[in-house]
Scaffold this motif. Structure first.
Motif, PDB file in Angstrom:
ATOM      1  N   SER A 103       0.812  -1.218   0.000  1.00 57.62           N
ATOM      2  CA  SER A 103       0.000   0.000   0.000  1.00 57.62           C
ATOM      3  C   SER A 103       0.848   1.271   0.000  1.00 57.62           C
ATOM      4  O   SER A 103       0.327   2.367  -0.175  1.00 57.62           O
ATOM      5  CB  SER A 103      -0.912   0.012   1.235  1.00 57.62           C
ATOM      6  OG  SER A 103      -0.157   0.199   2.425  1.00 57.62           O
ATOM      7  N   LEU A 104       2.152   1.126   0.187  1.00 57.11           N
ATOM      8  CA  LEU A 104       3.016   2.292   0.267  1.00 57.11           C
ATOM      9  C   LEU A 104       3.364   2.846  -1.106  1.00 57.11           C
ATOM     10  O   LEU A 104       3.512   2.101  -2.077  1.00 57.11           O
ATOM     11  CB  LEU A 104       4.315   1.930   1.001  1.00 57.11           C
ATOM     12  CG  LEU A 104       4.187   1.343   2.402  1.00 57.11           C
ATOM     13  CD1 LEU A 104       5.563   1.100   2.993  1.00 57.11           C
ATOM     14  CD2 LEU A 104       3.375   2.253   3.307  1.00 57.11           C
ATOM     15  N   GLN A 105       3.521   4.161  -1.173  1.00 54.19           N
ATOM     16  CA  GLN A 105       3.944   4.814  -2.407  1.00 54.19           C
ATOM     17  C   GLN A 105       5.460   4.824  -2.493  1.00 54.19           C
ATOM     18  O   GLN A 105       6.150   4.991  -1.483  1.00 54.19           O
ATOM     19  CB  GLN A 105       3.424   6.249  -2.452  1.00 54.19           C
ATOM     20  CG  GLN A 105       1.912   6.371  -2.514  1.00 54.19           C
ATOM     21  CD  GLN A 105       1.479   7.833  -2.553  1.00 54.19           C
ATOM     22  OE1 GLN A 105       2.053   8.691  -1.884  1.00 54.19           O
ATOM     23  NE2 GLN A 105       0.468   8.124  -3.355  1.00 54.19           N
TER      24      GLN A 105
ATOM     25  N   GLY B 120       4.075  18.995  -2.299  1.00 55.34           N
ATOM     26  CA  GLY B 120       3.175  18.595  -1.218  1.00 55.34           C
ATOM     27  C   GLY B 120       3.068  17.099  -1.038  1.00 55.34           C
ATOM     28  O   GLY B 120       2.394  16.623  -0.109  1.00 55.34           O
ATOM     29  N   THR B 121       3.736  16.330  -1.901  1.00 56.44           N
ATOM     30  CA  THR B 121       3.693  14.869  -1.778  1.00 56.44           C
ATOM     31  C   THR B 121       4.189  14.418  -0.415  1.00 56.44           C
ATOM     32  O   THR B 121       3.691  13.441   0.158  1.00 56.44           O
ATOM     33  CB  THR B 121       4.551  14.214  -2.879  1.00 56.44           C
ATOM     34  OG1 THR B 121       4.014  14.556  -4.157  1.00 56.44           O
ATOM     35  CG2 THR B 121       4.572  12.695  -2.736  1.00 56.44           C
ATOM     36  N   ASP B 122       5.162  15.130   0.121  1.00 55.69           N
ATOM     37  CA  ASP B 122       5.780  14.749   1.389  1.00 55.69           C
ATOM     38  C   ASP B 122       5.223  15.519   2.586  1.00 55.69           C
ATOM     39  O   ASP B 122       5.858  15.566   3.636  1.00 55.69           O
ATOM     40  CB  ASP B 122       7.288  14.955   1.312  1.00 55.69           C
ATOM     41  CG  ASP B 122       7.653  16.398   0.977  1.00 55.69           C
ATOM     42  OD1 ASP B 122       6.744  17.173   0.617  1.00 55.69           O
ATOM     43  OD2 ASP B 122       8.849  16.752   1.078  1.00 55.69           O
ATOM     44  N   SER B 123       4.044  16.090   2.443  1.00 54.21           N
ATOM     45  CA  SER B 123       3.485  16.916   3.520  1.00 54.21           C
ATOM     46  C   SER B 123       3.249  16.145   4.819  1.00 54.21           C
ATOM     47  O   SER B 123       3.265  16.727   5.908  1.00 54.21           O
ATOM     48  CB  SER B 123       2.176  17.565   3.064  1.00 54.21           C
ATOM     49  OG  SER B 123       1.226  16.557   2.710  1.00 54.21           O
ATOM     50  N   ALA B 124       3.023  14.842   4.715  1.00 56.36           N
ATOM     51  CA  ALA B 124       2.752  14.029   5.914  1.00 56.36           C
ATOM     52  C   ALA B 124       4.015  13.376   6.468  1.00 56.36           C
ATOM     53  O   ALA B 124       3.973  12.748   7.517  1.00 56.36           O
ATOM     54  CB  ALA B 124       1.718  12.955   5.604  1.00 56.36           C
ATOM     55  N   TYR B 125       5.145  13.558   5.806  1.00 57.98           N
ATOM     56  CA  TYR B 125       6.373  12.902   6.232  1.00 57.98           C
ATOM     57  C   TYR B 125       6.972  13.630   7.436  1.00 57.98           C
ATOM     58  O   TYR B 125       7.223  14.840   7.388  1.00 57.98           O
ATOM     59  CB  TYR B 125       7.410  12.876   5.108  1.00 57.98           C
ATOM     60  CG  TYR B 125       6.981  12.168   3.844  1.00 57.98           C
ATOM     61  CD1 TYR B 125       5.760  11.502   3.762  1.00 57.98           C
ATOM     62  CD2 TYR B 125       7.796  12.172   2.712  1.00 57.98           C
ATOM     63  CE1 TYR B 125       5.371  10.859   2.592  1.00 57.98           C
ATOM     64  CE2 TYR B 125       7.414  11.529   1.551  1.00 57.98           C
ATOM     65  CZ  TYR B 125       6.198  10.885   1.489  1.00 57.98           C
ATOM     66  OH  TYR B 125       5.807  10.260   0.333  1.00 57.98           O
TER      67      TYR B 125
ATOM     68  N   GLU C 132       4.597   3.830   8.601  1.00 59.11           N
ATOM     69  CA  GLU C 132       5.174   3.920   7.273  1.00 59.11           C
ATOM     70  C   GLU C 132       4.116   4.370   6.256  1.00 59.11           C
ATOM     71  O   GLU C 132       3.004   3.822   6.222  1.00 59.11           O
ATOM     72  CB  GLU C 132       5.742   2.569   6.833  1.00 59.11           C
ATOM     73  CG  GLU C 132       6.935   2.094   7.649  1.00 59.11           C
ATOM     74  CD  GLU C 132       6.546   1.321   8.902  1.00 59.11           C
ATOM     75  OE1 GLU C 132       5.335   1.345   9.243  1.00 59.11           O
ATOM     76  OE2 GLU C 132       7.412   0.712   9.538  1.00 59.11           O
ATOM     77  N   VAL C 133       4.450   5.373   5.450  1.00 56.61           N
ATOM     78  CA  VAL C 133       3.508   5.878   4.444  1.00 56.61           C
ATOM     79  C   VAL C 133       4.114   5.878   3.047  1.00 56.61           C
ATOM     80  O   VAL C 133       3.388   5.993   2.049  1.00 56.61           O
ATOM     81  CB  VAL C 133       3.016   7.298   4.801  1.00 56.61           C
ATOM     82  CG1 VAL C 133       2.128   7.263   6.031  1.00 56.61           C
ATOM     83  CG2 VAL C 133       4.181   8.260   5.018  1.00 56.61           C
ATOM     84  N   ALA C 134       5.435   5.760   2.943  1.00 53.27           N
ATOM     85  CA  ALA C 134       6.096   5.744   1.639  1.00 53.27           C
ATOM     86  C   ALA C 134       7.485   5.121   1.812  1.00 53.27           C
ATOM     87  O   ALA C 134       7.966   4.938   2.939  1.00 53.27           O
ATOM     88  CB  ALA C 134       6.197   7.146   1.060  1.00 53.27           C
ATOM     89  N   TYR C 135       8.114   4.816   0.698  1.00 54.09           N
ATOM     90  CA  TYR C 135       9.443   4.209   0.788  1.00 54.09           C
ATOM     91  C   TYR C 135      10.236   4.456  -0.490  1.00 54.09           C
ATOM     92  O   TYR C 135       9.731   4.977  -1.498  1.00 54.09           O
ATOM     93  CB  TYR C 135       9.333   2.707   1.049  1.00 54.09           C
ATOM     94  CG  TYR C 135       9.081   1.879  -0.198  1.00 54.09           C
ATOM     95  CD1 TYR C 135      10.133   1.178  -0.811  1.00 54.09           C
ATOM     96  CD2 TYR C 135       7.813   1.794  -0.773  1.00 54.09           C
ATOM     97  CE1 TYR C 135       9.909   0.412  -1.958  1.00 54.09           C
ATOM     98  CE2 TYR C 135       7.588   1.034  -1.910  1.00 54.09           C
ATOM     99  CZ  TYR C 135       8.634   0.349  -2.496  1.00 54.09           C
ATOM    100  OH  TYR C 135       8.420  -0.394  -3.625  1.00 54.09           O
TER     101      TYR C 135
END
Length: 203
Positions: A29-31, A65-70, A144-147
């Motif tokens: 599910s991670l981007q 804004g892709t990394d706004s939640a990082y 974890e939300v992305a990798y």
């Protein structure tokens, strides 16, 4: 008594929901939003001695804004598929709470925009295997939300091998040889002295 039972039941239910929440975080599910590279000497790397230069950052082709939640970056050393065969303790699972692919922490630090670089000395407890590097972006809840990783999706490119510490050192080997030589010389001397004593006794 009833109140105690109700409280225990509530704790159990909350625990179940907590487990479900963790289980819902799946790797699939991670981007893939991070670009990761790993530079190192082009040879068999030695644990406890050699260094790997890791670089990571947001893919600049993605929308603003892709990394706004990082909030945090977690970089890990991970087993390549060839070193997972017949090793259940290294098995890859889609549910990150059960995944055993990446077991060695390289660094965990607050997320910052722009490319980051770290020179990491391979830790002494890293076993002999083939590896790659992966970075996870975590949100405010440490989920974890992305990798991103320094290899392809099938984990077959840009891999590197690490040789574990054998537990022996040159100084110990030298001492061992010296002790062996001393033992042999002492033994020969003992037999020589005993032989001379025997001859004198016969005379």
């Amino acid at each position: 008594m009833a109140a105690t039972g109700l409280l225990l039941g509530l704790i159990l239910v909350l625990g179940c929901f907590s487990e479900i929440g963790v289980a819902l975080i799946s790797f699939s599910s991670l981007q893939t939003t991070l670009v990761v590279t790993a530079s190192h000497p082009q040879r068999l790397l030695r644990a406890g001695e050699d260094k790997i230069t890791v670089r990571w950052g947001l893919n600049q082709s993605l929308p603003a804004g892709t990394d706004s939640a990082y909030k945090t970056i977690k970089v890990q050393l991970c087993y390549a598929p060839i070193s997972q065969v017949d090793r259940a303790w290294r098995k890859t699972e889609d549910h990150l709470s059960k995944d055993k692919t990446c077991q060695f922490k390289i660094v965990k630090r607050p997320y910052t925009t722009g490319n980051q670089t770290l020179e990491w000395t391979i830790e002494r407890d890293v076993p002999t295997a083939t590896y790659f590097v992966r970075a996870y972006a975590l949100d405010a809840n440490d989920h974890e939300v992305a990798y991103g990783q320094n290899t392809d999706v099938k984990k077959t490119t840009n891999l590197f091998e690490i040789q574990a510490i054998s537990g022996r050192h040159v100084s110990l080997d030298i001492a061992s040889v010296c002790f062996s030589v001393f033992s042999i010389v002492s033994l020969m001397g003992f037999f020589f002295v005993e032989k001379r004593k025997g001859r004198k006794a016969q005379q």
